[in-house]
Scaffold this active site. Structure first.
Site, PDB file in Angstrom:
ATOM      1  CG  ASP A 192      -0.050  -0.158   2.516  1.00  0.00           C
ATOM      2  OD1 ASP A 192       0.139  -1.309   2.934  1.00  0.00           O
ATOM      3  OD2 ASP A 192       0.479   0.838   3.056  1.00  0.00           O
TER       4      ASP A 192
ATOM      5  CG  ASP B 274       1.196   4.881   5.780  1.00  0.00           C
ATOM      6  OD1 ASP B 274       0.578   3.979   6.371  1.00  0.00           O
ATOM      7  OD2 ASP B 274       1.665   5.863   6.361  1.00  0.00           O
TER       8      ASP B 274
HETATM    9  N1  LIG Z   1       0.957   1.306   5.847  1.00  0.00           N
HETATM   10  C1  LIG Z   1       1.483   0.459   6.727  1.00  0.00           C
HETATM   11  N2  LIG Z   1       1.886   0.896   7.944  1.00  0.00           N
HETATM   12  C2  LIG Z   1       2.442   0.037   8.831  1.00  0.00           C
HETATM   13  N3  LIG Z   1       2.588  -1.277   8.599  1.00  0.00           N
HETATM   14  C3  LIG Z   1       2.189  -1.752   7.415  1.00  0.00           C
HETATM   15  N4  LIG Z   1       2.209  -2.979   6.887  1.00  0.00           N
HETATM   16  C4  LIG Z   1       1.685  -2.922   5.657  1.00  0.00           C
HETATM   17  N5  LIG Z   1       1.313  -1.667   5.354  1.00  0.00           N
HETATM   18  C5  LIG Z   1       1.612  -0.911   6.433  1.00  0.00           C
END
Ligand SMILES: Nc1ncnc2[nH]cnc12
Ligand SMILES: CSC[C@H]1O[C@H](OP(=O)(O)O)[C@H](O)[C@@H]1O
Length: 345
Positions: free
Chosen positions: A261, A263
């Protein structure tokens, strides 16, 4: 309202339920038969381990020969240690690989509940000197796209001090170097393996700063932008204290990250568990191929010294522990004696 379809629907549902039950019975019978073949002991030392993270709770495709339940002075590991056999590409001999599922077999442990001391101590106690740790991460850079892999070389600690983070406490003080949190020799092998799969669906970024946050909630937008301004490349919740404890235990450790992703700083939609799991599932074959290629390479005799972390041997014995004998507590000495037999006698 015409409800004449109802009996047919109920019949269909009953039939599919019956089929499901039969299928489940067959599957659990097969599972029980398989488990009966699996030993609960393994006599040879195991030098290489994989810690699987989110979406990587098993390592399929290997011969599963044992399940070890190791109890350590720091409790039980996240999961039984599976012992898998991988044939050495050079000698053909089966090389044992230990596997732990970081969040438990069913992902029942939150990042702050992972018993990292027990995981690392249990692995060291069976002979492990090299750990490949896998992690699902958020990307903090445009060019690191979801499903890309990153072999990070630095870490920024944003955990909150609530996780037990050292073996050295309670009457035995120790300090080990952590300037480079990962093992560069191991990272080189991993990068070469990753690049050999490029063009075959694997995209690899050779370096990166990994931000390890506390969680379990994801970051705020302000935090996400702050980490970007610090030069952060990717973010997760699980590199610490795992990597620090591996260093204390003289184990060569490298994390392989897979972006799932952007975030919450990006305009493509905020991170969610669904998003993480979707990308993990869609790219799991590449993740498994990557880990498989690394295990294959490390199983070659030429990497023997690296796998045994000869460069870390004795660092904790000679540079780590500082407490003079009369000041050591009995409990701490006993626990550390379990982890490092003969080191602090
Ligand atoms: N955006 C994110 N923040 C923290 N841990 C994660 N693991 C996968 N995506 C994450
Ligand atoms: C399910 S998203 C957050 C979760 O995913 C990562 O897990 P892991 O590092 O074990 O793959 C991240 O660190 C969080 O624990």
């Amino acid at each position: 309202m015409n409800l004449s379809f109802l009996p047919t629907l109920v019949r269909c549902q009953r039939q599919s339920l019956r089929e499901t039950v039969v299928r489940c019975k067959l599957t659990s019978a097969k599972f029980a038969a398989n488990m009966a073949d699996i030993s609960s002991t393994y006599s040879d030392p195991i030098h290489i381990a994989v810690i699987g993270g989110t979406g990587l709770q098993h390592l399929p495709g290997f011969t599963h020969v044992a399940n070890l339940n190791v109890t350590t002075p720091w409790g039980m590991p996240s999961s039984p240690i599976s012992v898998l056999h991988h044939p050495s590409p050079t000698s053909g001999k089966p090389i044992p690989i230990a596997f732990i599922s970081r969040h438990g077999v069913h992902h029942e442990l939150a990042p702050h509940e992972v018993p990292s001391r027990a995981n690392i101590a249990a692995l060291r106690s069976i002979g492990v000197r090299t750990i490949i740790a896998f992690s699902a991460v958020g990307s903090l850079k445009e060019e690191i796209k979801p499903r890309d892999f990153v072999v990070p070389d630095q870490v920024i600690d944003r955990t909150k001090g609530i996780r037990p983070f050292t073996f050295f406490e309670g009457g035995m003080v120790g300090h080990v170097g952590f300037a480079d949190p990962f093992d560069e020799g191991l990272a080189k092998v991993i990068r070469t393996c990753g690049h050999s799969l490029e063009g075959d669906g694997v995209v690899l970024h050779d370096k990166g700063i990994l931000v390890c946050m506390e969680g379990p909630q994801f970051s705020t937008r302000a935090e996400s932008n702050l980490y970007r301004s610090w030069g952060g490349s990717v973010i997760n919740m699980s590199c610490l204290p795992e990597s620090k404890l591996a260093r204390e235990a003289e184990i060569s450790y490298q994390m392989i990250c897979m972006a799932t992703d952007y975030d919450c700083w990006h305009n493509s939609g905020d991170v969610s568990v669904e998003m993480v799991m979707g990308h993990m599932k869609a790219n799991s074959q590449n993740a498994l191929r990557f880990v498989g290629a690394v295990l294959n390479e490390l199983s070659k005799e030429e990497h023997g010294e690296q796998v045994l972390a000869k460069h870390l041997d004795g660092q904790t014995k000679f540079a780590g522990a500082i407490t003079a004998k009369p000041g050591r507590s009995e409990e701490a000495s006993k626990k550390l004696g379990w982890l490092f037999p003969g080191y602090f006698d």
